[in-house]
Design a protein around this motif. Structure first.
Motif, PDB file in Angstrom:
ATOM      1  N   VAL A   1     -11.275 -30.445 -62.032  1.00 49.37           N
ATOM      2  CA  VAL A   1     -10.297 -30.526 -60.908  1.00 49.37           C
ATOM      3  C   VAL A   1     -10.088 -32.025 -60.341  1.00 49.37           C
ATOM      4  O   VAL A   1      -8.915 -32.521 -60.135  1.00 49.37           O
ATOM      5  N   ALA A   2     -11.077 -32.424 -60.050  1.00 50.71           N
ATOM      6  CA  ALA A   2     -11.093 -33.923 -59.411  1.00 50.71           C
ATOM      7  C   ALA A   2     -10.482 -34.895 -60.052  1.00 50.71           C
ATOM      8  O   ALA A   2      -9.667 -35.641 -59.963  1.00 50.71           O
ATOM      9  N   THR A   3     -11.014 -34.958 -61.390  1.00 51.60           N
ATOM     10  CA  THR A   3     -10.223 -35.764 -62.409  1.00 51.60           C
ATOM     11  C   THR A   3      -8.918 -35.453 -62.853  1.00 51.60           C
ATOM     12  O   THR A   3      -8.171 -36.256 -62.773  1.00 51.60           O
ATOM     13  N   THR A   4      -8.312 -33.880 -62.858  1.00 50.98           N
ATOM     14  CA  THR A   4      -6.926 -34.006 -62.962  1.00 50.98           C
ATOM     15  C   THR A   4      -6.199 -34.375 -61.756  1.00 50.98           C
ATOM     16  O   THR A   4      -5.117 -35.052 -61.913  1.00 50.98           O
ATOM     17  N   THR A   5      -6.704 -34.167 -60.591  1.00 54.76           N
ATOM     18  CA  THR A   5      -6.136 -34.723 -59.453  1.00 54.76           C
ATOM     19  C   THR A   5      -6.112 -36.072 -59.229  1.00 54.76           C
ATOM     20  O   THR A   5      -4.922 -36.730 -58.992  1.00 54.76           O
ATOM     21  N   ALA A   6      -7.127 -36.838 -59.616  1.00 50.20           N
ATOM     22  CA  ALA A   6      -7.163 -38.097 -59.422  1.00 50.20           C
ATOM     23  C   ALA A   6      -5.982 -38.872 -60.619  1.00 50.20           C
ATOM     24  O   ALA A   6      -5.310 -39.544 -60.385  1.00 50.20           O
ATOM     25  N   TYR A   7      -6.045 -38.199 -61.678  1.00 50.17           N
ATOM     26  CA  TYR A   7      -4.960 -38.699 -62.851  1.00 50.17           C
ATOM     27  C   TYR A   7      -3.444 -38.293 -62.231  1.00 50.17           C
ATOM     28  O   TYR A   7      -2.661 -39.294 -62.474  1.00 50.17           O
ATOM     29  N   GLN A   8      -3.341 -37.208 -61.663  1.00 48.43           N
ATOM     30  CA  GLN A   8      -2.069 -36.847 -61.510  1.00 48.43           C
ATOM     31  C   GLN A   8      -1.738 -37.796 -60.061  1.00 48.43           C
ATOM     32  O   GLN A   8      -0.098 -37.866 -60.027  1.00 48.43           O
ATOM     33  N   THR A   9      -2.332 -38.197 -59.359  1.00 49.82           N
ATOM     34  CA  THR A   9      -1.877 -39.087 -58.178  1.00 49.82           C
ATOM     35  C   THR A   9      -2.208 -40.205 -58.488  1.00 49.82           C
ATOM     36  O   THR A   9      -1.873 -41.073 -57.594  1.00 49.82           O
ATOM     37  N   TRP A  10      -2.421 -40.981 -59.708  1.00 47.92           N
ATOM     38  CA  TRP A  10      -2.635 -42.304 -60.162  1.00 47.92           C
ATOM     39  C   TRP A  10      -1.484 -43.023 -60.258  1.00 47.92           C
ATOM     40  O   TRP A  10      -0.642 -42.756 -61.149  1.00 47.92           O
ATOM     41  N   PRO A  11      -1.060 -43.840 -59.218  1.00 45.53           N
ATOM     42  CA  PRO A  11       0.228 -44.813 -59.641  1.00 45.53           C
ATOM     43  C   PRO A  11       0.218 -45.432 -60.621  1.00 45.53           C
ATOM     44  O   PRO A  11      -0.731 -46.070 -61.090  1.00 45.53           O
ATOM     45  N   ALA A  12       1.344 -45.514 -61.419  1.00 46.48           N
ATOM     46  CA  ALA A  12       1.418 -46.349 -62.699  1.00 46.48           C
ATOM     47  C   ALA A  12       1.182 -47.962 -62.372  1.00 46.48           C
ATOM     48  O   ALA A  12       0.589 -48.658 -63.406  1.00 46.48           O
ATOM     49  N   ASP A  13       1.193 -48.467 -61.139  1.00 50.72           N
ATOM     50  CA  ASP A  13       1.043 -49.794 -60.651  1.00 50.72           C
ATOM     51  C   ASP A  13      -0.358 -49.981 -60.455  1.00 50.72           C
ATOM     52  O   ASP A  13      -0.980 -51.327 -59.949  1.00 50.72           O
ATOM     53  N   GLU A  14      -1.189 -49.160 -60.443  1.00 54.63           N
ATOM     54  CA  GLU A  14      -2.627 -49.065 -60.162  1.00 54.63           C
ATOM     55  C   GLU A  14      -3.420 -49.349 -61.471  1.00 54.63           C
ATOM     56  O   GLU A  14      -3.286 -48.814 -62.395  1.00 54.63           O
ATOM     57  N   SER A  15      -4.589 -50.192 -61.198  1.00 61.39           N
ATOM     58  CA  SER A  15      -5.223 -50.628 -62.369  1.00 61.39           C
ATOM     59  C   SER A  15      -6.438 -49.552 -62.492  1.00 61.39           C
ATOM     60  O   SER A  15      -6.497 -48.443 -61.795  1.00 61.39           O
ATOM     61  N   PHE A  16      -7.244 -49.503 -63.749  1.00 60.35           N
ATOM     62  CA  PHE A  16      -7.938 -48.483 -64.195  1.00 60.35           C
ATOM     63  C   PHE A  16      -9.243 -48.429 -63.150  1.00 60.35           C
ATOM     64  O   PHE A  16      -9.682 -47.291 -62.844  1.00 60.35           O
ATOM     65  N   ASP A  17      -9.482 -49.430 -62.558  1.00 56.19           N
ATOM     66  CA  ASP A  17     -10.769 -49.618 -61.549  1.00 56.19           C
ATOM     67  C   ASP A  17     -10.351 -48.773 -60.474  1.00 56.19           C
ATOM     68  O   ASP A  17     -11.034 -48.087 -59.817  1.00 56.19           O
ATOM     69  N   GLU A  18      -8.948 -48.825 -60.065  1.00 54.68           N
ATOM     70  CA  GLU A  18      -8.479 -48.102 -58.803  1.00 54.68           C
ATOM     71  C   GLU A  18      -8.533 -46.798 -59.436  1.00 54.68           C
ATOM     72  O   GLU A  18      -8.779 -45.786 -58.346  1.00 54.68           O
ATOM     73  N   PHE A  19      -8.299 -46.559 -60.483  1.00 52.56           N
ATOM     74  CA  PHE A  19      -8.115 -44.876 -60.755  1.00 52.56           C
ATOM     75  C   PHE A  19      -9.720 -44.278 -60.858  1.00 52.56           C
ATOM     76  O   PHE A  19      -9.910 -43.575 -60.263  1.00 52.56           O
ATOM     77  N   LEU A  20     -10.673 -45.331 -61.050  1.00 51.28           N
ATOM     78  CA  LEU A  20     -11.986 -44.811 -61.098  1.00 51.28           C
ATOM     79  C   LEU A  20     -12.434 -44.604 -59.419  1.00 51.28           C
ATOM     80  O   LEU A  20     -13.224 -43.837 -59.242  1.00 51.28           O
ATOM     81  N   GLN A  21     -11.829 -45.366 -58.748  1.00 50.69           N
ATOM     82  CA  GLN A  21     -12.214 -45.400 -57.139  1.00 50.69           C
ATOM     83  C   GLN A  21     -11.493 -44.009 -56.599  1.00 50.69           C
ATOM     84  O   GLN A  21     -12.145 -43.211 -55.899  1.00 50.69           O
ATOM     85  N   ARG A  22     -10.146 -43.819 -57.417  1.00 52.31           N
ATOM     86  CA  ARG A  22      -9.551 -42.480 -56.778  1.00 52.31           C
ATOM     87  C   ARG A  22     -10.503 -41.347 -57.199  1.00 52.31           C
ATOM     88  O   ARG A  22     -10.648 -40.117 -56.480  1.00 52.31           O
ATOM     89  N   LEU A  23     -10.944 -41.559 -58.385  1.00 57.40           N
ATOM     90  CA  LEU A  23     -11.666 -40.066 -59.201  1.00 57.40           C
ATOM     91  C   LEU A  23     -12.773 -40.191 -58.045  1.00 57.40           C
ATOM     92  O   LEU A  23     -13.339 -38.986 -57.827  1.00 57.40           O
ATOM     93  N   GLU A  24     -13.699 -41.254 -57.847  1.00 54.28           N
ATOM     94  CA  GLU A  24     -14.740 -41.173 -57.025  1.00 54.28           C
ATOM     95  C   GLU A  24     -14.605 -40.194 -55.810  1.00 54.28           C
ATOM     96  O   GLU A  24     -15.460 -39.617 -55.169  1.00 54.28           O
ATOM     97  N   ARG A  25     -13.660 -40.683 -55.190  1.00 54.40           N
ATOM     98  CA  ARG A  25     -12.964 -40.187 -53.888  1.00 54.40           C
ATOM     99  C   ARG A  25     -12.829 -38.697 -53.819  1.00 54.40           C
ATOM    100  O   ARG A  25     -13.053 -37.816 -53.261  1.00 54.40           O
TER     101      ARG A  25
END
Length: 79
Positions: A43-67
């Motif tokens: 669920v955390a992975t899905t949430t991070a992916y669903q809220t990942w803005p298109a202009d954010e880098s993959f590193d920012e996605f990983l930070q979002r996932l960690e959060r």
């Protein structure tokens, strides 16, 4: 194999690997804790992916996932 099949195969492998990752970090003999932790991680992975803005880098996605993993609750693997 088309792009959809490739994505589905990747997703299945990802969740299999995630299950192994969670199992390696739990010591409970019952199924409840590792299953709960796996479901929270999914669920955390899905949430991070669903809220990942298109202009954010993959590193920012990983930070979002960690959060998301940290907010999922105590005992959820975040490292």
């Amino acid at each position: 194999m088309n792009a959809s099949d490739t994505a589905q195969s990747f997703g299945e492998q990802f969740f299999t690997d995630l299950g192994h990752w969670v199992a390696a970090r739990t010591t409970d003999s019952d199924e409840l804790t590792p299953t709960l932790q796996l479901n929270l991680a999914i669920v955390a992975t899905t949430t991070a992916y669903q809220t990942w803005p298109a202009d954010e880098s993959f590193d920012e996605f990983l930070q979002r996932l960690e959060r998301c993993l940290r907010q999922a609750g105590p005992g959820t693997p975040a490292d």
